[in-house]
Design a protein around this motif. Structure first.
Motif, short mmCIF file in Angstrom:
data_model
loop_
_atom_site.label_atom_id
_atom_site.label_comp_id
_atom_site.label_asym_id
_atom_site.label_seq_id
_atom_site.Cartn_x
_atom_site.Cartn_y
_atom_site.Cartn_z
N TRP A 38 0.88 -1.18 0.00
CA TRP A 38 -0.02 -0.02 0.19
C TRP A 38 0.94 1.29 0.00
O TRP A 38 0.49 2.39 -0.40
CB TRP A 38 -1.13 -0.06 1.02
N GLY A 39 2.03 1.11 0.66
CA GLY A 39 2.81 2.29 0.55
C GLY A 39 2.33 3.39 1.72
O GLY A 39 1.50 3.32 2.59
N LYS A 40 2.97 4.70 1.67
CA LYS A 40 2.47 5.58 2.69
C LYS A 40 1.13 6.09 2.41
O LYS A 40 0.37 6.39 1.51
CB LYS A 40 3.44 7.06 2.39
N VAL A 41 0.55 6.29 3.66
CA VAL A 41 -0.82 6.70 3.80
C VAL A 41 -1.08 8.39 3.58
O VAL A 41 -0.32 8.88 4.00
CB VAL A 41 -1.49 6.52 5.20
N ASP A 42 -1.98 8.91 2.63
CA ASP A 42 -2.16 9.94 2.56
C ASP A 42 -3.31 10.40 3.59
O ASP A 42 -4.31 10.25 3.62
CB ASP A 42 -2.81 10.36 1.12
N ALA A 43 -2.66 11.08 4.69
CA ALA A 43 -3.61 11.40 5.91
C ALA A 43 -4.64 12.48 5.53
O ALA A 43 -6.05 12.35 6.17
CB ALA A 43 -2.71 11.81 7.05
N SER A 44 -4.36 13.12 4.41
CA SER A 44 -5.42 14.33 4.08
C SER A 44 -6.55 13.74 3.72
O SER A 44 -7.38 14.54 3.45
CB SER A 44 -4.66 15.26 3.24
N GLY A 47 -11.31 10.55 6.56
CA GLY A 47 -12.55 11.07 7.03
C GLY A 47 -13.76 10.86 6.12
O GLY A 47 -15.01 11.25 6.56
N GLY A 48 -13.61 10.32 5.03
CA GLY A 48 -14.93 9.98 4.16
C GLY A 48 -15.02 8.55 3.86
O GLY A 48 -14.55 7.76 4.62
N PHE A 49 -15.64 8.16 2.80
CA PHE A 49 -15.59 6.80 2.47
C PHE A 49 -14.67 6.13 1.53
O PHE A 49 -14.40 5.03 1.39
CB PHE A 49 -17.05 6.33 1.80
N VAL A 50 -13.81 7.15 1.10
CA VAL A 50 -12.77 6.86 0.19
C VAL A 50 -11.28 7.44 0.83
O VAL A 50 -11.28 8.68 1.49
CB VAL A 50 -12.91 7.35 -1.17
N ALA A 51 -10.16 6.83 0.94
CA ALA A 51 -8.84 7.19 1.11
C ALA A 51 -7.85 6.41 0.32
O ALA A 51 -8.03 5.66 -0.12
CB ALA A 51 -8.90 6.48 2.71
N GLU A 52 -6.81 7.11 0.45
CA GLU A 52 -5.60 6.73 -0.44
C GLU A 52 -4.19 6.45 0.17
O GLU A 52 -4.12 7.02 1.29
CB GLU A 52 -5.28 8.08 -1.42
N THR A 53 -3.45 5.70 -0.20
CA THR A 53 -2.29 5.42 -0.01
C THR A 53 -1.46 5.78 -1.25
O THR A 53 -1.88 5.92 -2.48
CB THR A 53 -1.99 4.07 0.51
N GLU A 54 -0.15 5.35 -1.47
CA GLU A 54 0.65 5.68 -2.61
C GLU A 54 0.22 4.77 -3.46
O GLU A 54 0.18 5.30 -5.02
CB GLU A 54 2.06 5.25 -2.19
N GLU A 55 -0.13 3.55 -3.41
CA GLU A 55 -0.48 2.52 -4.27
C GLU A 55 -2.04 2.44 -4.50
O GLU A 55 -2.46 1.89 -5.89
CB GLU A 55 0.13 1.21 -4.16
N ALA A 83 -8.39 -0.66 -4.38
CA ALA A 83 -8.42 -0.78 -5.87
C ALA A 83 -6.99 -0.21 -6.39
O ALA A 83 -6.47 0.80 -5.51
CB ALA A 83 -9.27 -0.12 -6.39
N ASP A 84 -6.27 -0.74 -7.29
CA ASP A 84 -5.17 -0.22 -7.63
C ASP A 84 -5.40 1.03 -8.55
O ASP A 84 -6.19 1.14 -9.16
CB ASP A 84 -4.47 -1.24 -8.74
N LYS A 85 -4.45 2.13 -7.85
CA LYS A 85 -4.70 3.41 -8.46
C LYS A 85 -4.53 3.54 -9.84
O LYS A 85 -5.01 4.22 -10.52
CB LYS A 85 -3.75 4.45 -7.78
N ASP A 86 -3.69 2.36 -10.51
CA ASP A 86 -3.29 2.60 -11.92
C ASP A 86 -4.22 1.69 -12.87
O ASP A 86 -4.48 1.80 -13.97
CB ASP A 86 -1.97 1.98 -12.01
N ASP A 87 -5.16 0.83 -12.09
CA ASP A 87 -6.16 0.02 -12.90
C ASP A 87 -7.13 -0.24 -11.90
O ASP A 87 -7.18 -1.17 -10.98
CB ASP A 87 -5.25 -1.13 -13.22
N LEU A 88 -8.27 0.47 -11.82
CA LEU A 88 -9.39 0.40 -10.91
C LEU A 88 -10.32 -1.03 -10.92
O LEU A 88 -10.89 -1.12 -10.22
CB LEU A 88 -10.30 1.81 -10.82
N THR A 89 -9.83 -1.55 -12.00
CA THR A 89 -10.48 -3.02 -12.25
C THR A 89 -9.91 -3.88 -11.16
O THR A 89 -10.42 -4.98 -10.78
CB THR A 89 -10.48 -3.49 -13.55
N LYS A 90 -8.56 -3.83 -10.79
CA LYS A 90 -8.11 -4.63 -9.78
C LYS A 90 -8.48 -4.27 -8.37
O LYS A 90 -8.05 -3.54 -7.80
CB LYS A 90 -6.36 -4.70 -10.15
N THR A 91 -9.30 -4.84 -7.75
CA THR A 91 -9.91 -4.61 -6.33
C THR A 91 -10.35 -5.87 -5.77
O THR A 91 -10.75 -6.92 -6.44
CB THR A 91 -11.20 -3.59 -6.66
#
Length: 617
Positions: A38-44, A47-55, A83-91
């Motif tokens: 997953w890599g580093k978490v984007d803390a910003s 708070g919602g139903f979607v959150a991001e990490t590096e990958e 889901a993979d940020k580069d290919d959202l079909t991979k989840t």
């Protein structure tokens, strides 16, 4: 499972507190995910139903019933997926628990290698029933392993925040039964009573109200604001027993801000720092909007002043900005304190104005569309909003007569799953029957499509972004419901009782019919048994209508037969010979009238003209 009693810190000398849960480590291991980089978490993005990490993009896989089986490893709907940020079909599902707490302002909280969450309790109550109306706080590593249970509170609707500070994650929550704010240190297993509403306290201060800070305002450990009433008399139990007794308070009050890790001030019975208060004014929090705090100060002479300030600046004692146009400080308006900008909505008219400047001079009409019902946010030069059909739409600001562009594929949830932007895409929850309360997304740079109603080659109606896409994994029961709905919707989409066709690769296609069949065929054999014979017969009738429409269409051209070339006439005669037997048998069939009604008369007339031409000679 190891259980460790939470250590209790005293909130007030006379206060007896009951621990609501136990802390321990569940040694559950779930091997269902391969998405472990997953890599580093984007803390910003918390708070919602979607959150991001590096990958990855992490998201809650739709709204699940809190009474569903919440055994670790079972939930799919309502579970956490990545889901993979580069290919959202991979989840994949990464945390198979129900993310079903109803404090929708708290949302996902990713920190380090873990996701922290509240989930319905799986333990049984005294009656032997699963206590799934209670909320258990937990964390799970983002590879789906190392699940740790902290404690349980009495209601799924408990208001709470996860807050990271000092290499620790804290859980701050409000206990309605105790009328108190608490903070739990998840590392040291310590529980602190921050403040309590209690007229019987020996202290002269009692919490009057509180405001949790949004996740984006909790940097540095900021957690909650609370207003304090100051009693002007001691609590006397004998007086309290008298009807109508109310303990008298001072005309002034105070507001405190609590930052996680702060200790209790024993002589006050409060934790945190006083950020507003004097012996001459009454303060009230008007609005907490992201990282901005708006409050009023009522002076002794009755004058009311409104101020705005960032939460961190309020904690640091910095000066607030005086708001001259205080009526704009309200829920529903889009406010940016830093740029002194506010967007307001009245009867479809969106105005852009100022909080502290000359409203009459600065106020401008920037959009006018009666379809705008709830503003969401401004992105660039566009306003995103919920329209009158409960869909997400957008409109260009500054062009008063700009066209509405629908963004979501269908209706959306307006409670939780508020629209969020990540990776250049807008994520939302599709609440329509076909959406089944799962997450969808649309690229913000997607092509705009629509209808050319006046045939001038330009879109002039029904503007929308194309390719709204489902992301996630549906449970079989929802797939059954959707397939049933698709079959039912065919009748709703008929035009004057007939099917709507489009030509694809030279064939007539009724997309809603083929979609319904595809949805049904994708089901398991066991699920297919849930469909009635009548429903399946109806679908087959539609399909037969499509088949016959294509046979009739092979005779297209009979209207102008006399004007055709010899080769074209021969081609029609050949087509007639090929389809005649099938059409004759069809017209003899028991369901002919029902099926034939779904086919436009101009198609059926081709055959009648062919019979008149070729059988009479």
């Amino acid at each position: 499972m190891k259980k460790v009693l939470i250590k209790i810190l005293v909130c007030a000398l006379a206060l007896s507190m009951v621990v609501t849960g136990l802390v321990g480590c569940k040694k559950d291991k779930w091997d269902g995910t391969s998405m472990t980089a997953w890599g580093k978490v984007d803390a910003s993005t918390n708070g919602g139903f979607v959150a991001e990490t590096e990958e990855y993009i992490y998201y809650i896989n739709g709204i699940a019933d809190s009474t569903a089986d919440n055994t670790f490893g079972t939930p799919v709907k309502g579970a956490l997926m990545a889901a993979d940020k580069d290919d959202l079909t991979k989840t994949e599902v990464v945390v198979p628990k129900l993310f079903a707490a109803t404090d929708y302002k708290s949302g996902l909280f990713l920190n380090g290698d873990y996701v922290y969450y509240g989930t319905p309790n799986v333990e049984k109550d005294g009656s032997g029933n699963v206590a799934n109306t209670e909320l258990t706080f937990m964390r799970t590593k983002l590879d789906g392993t190392e699940t740790e249970e902290f404690f349980t509170v009495s209601s799924l609707a408990t208001e709470y925040r996860f807050i990271a500070a000092n290499d620790t994650v804290y859980i701050v929550y409000y206990d309605t039964a105790e009328t108190a704010l608490y903070c739990v240190d998840t590392v040291n297993d310590e529980k602190l009573c921050i403040a309590k509403t209690d007229a019987t306290t020996e202290k002269n201060r009692s919490m009057a109200s509180y405001n949790f800070l949004p996740v984006e305002a909790t940097d540095g450990g900021l957690a909650v604001l609370y207003t304090v009433s100051i009693y002007s008399e001691e609590y006397i139990e004998s007086k309290a027993e008298q009807q109508g007794y109310s303990r008298a308070t001072e005309k002034y009050n105070e507001i405190y801000m609590y930052t996680v890790g702060e200790d209790l001030t024993v002589d006050l019975g409060l934790a945190g720092k006083k950020v507003l208060g004097n012996d001459k004014s009454t303060f009230a929090i008007t609005l907490v909007d992201g990282a901005d705090i708006y409050y009023t100060e009522t002076l002794e002479n009755g004058t009311v002043n409104t101020y705005g300030i960032k939460a961190a600046d309020l904690k640091d004692g910095k000066d607030a900005t005086k708001i001259e146009n205080s009526s704009y400080v309200a829920d529903g308006n889009l406010i940016d304190l830093a740029s002194d900008t506010v967007y307001t909505l009245t009867e479809g008219k969106v105005h852009k104005s100022t909080l502290k400047g000359n409203d009459k001079a600065d106020k401008k009409l920037v959009a006018n569309n009666s379809n705008i019902t709830t503003m969401l946010f401004v992105e660039g030069e566009e306003l995103f909003y919920v329209n009158a059909s409960t869909q997400i739409a957008k409109i260009k600001l500054g062009e008063v007569d700009a066209k509405e562009i629908r963004v979501s594929g269908d209706t959306v949830s307006t409670a939780w799953f508020a629209a969020e932007i990540a990776c250049g895409k807008l994520f939302y929850l599709d609440s329509s029957a076909l959406g089944a309360s799962y997450v969808h997304y649309v690229s913000l740079d997607a092509k705009v499509d629509g209808d050319d109603t006046d045939n001038d080659g330009e879109i002039d109606a029904a503007y929308h972004l194309v390719d709204a896409t489902f992301i996630g994994k549906m449970v079989e029961s929802d797939l059954v419901t959707i397939a049933n709905t698709k079959i039912t919707n065919i009748a709703n989409n008929l035009e004057s009782g007939t099917l709507k066709f489009e030509e694809v690769d030279g064939k007539l296609v009724a997309k809603d019919v083929s979609d319904a069949r595809t949805a049904y065929n994708a089901l398991s054999e066991e699920s297919k048994k849930e469909f009635s014979e009548e429903t399946l017969a109806t679908l087959e009738n539609y399909e037969k209508a499509v088949e016959m429409a294509n046979l009739y269409a092979k005779l297209d051209g009979m209207y102008g037969y006399v004007n055709l070339s010899e080769d074209d006439r021969k081609a029609l005669k050949t087509a007639y010979d090929e389809v005649k037997a099938s059409i004759v048998e069809f017209r003899k069939s028991e369901n002919y009238s029902t099926i034939s009604a779904y086919i436009a008369n101009n198609l059926k007339a081709n055959y009648d003209l062919a019979v008149a031409e070729f059988e009479s000679k």
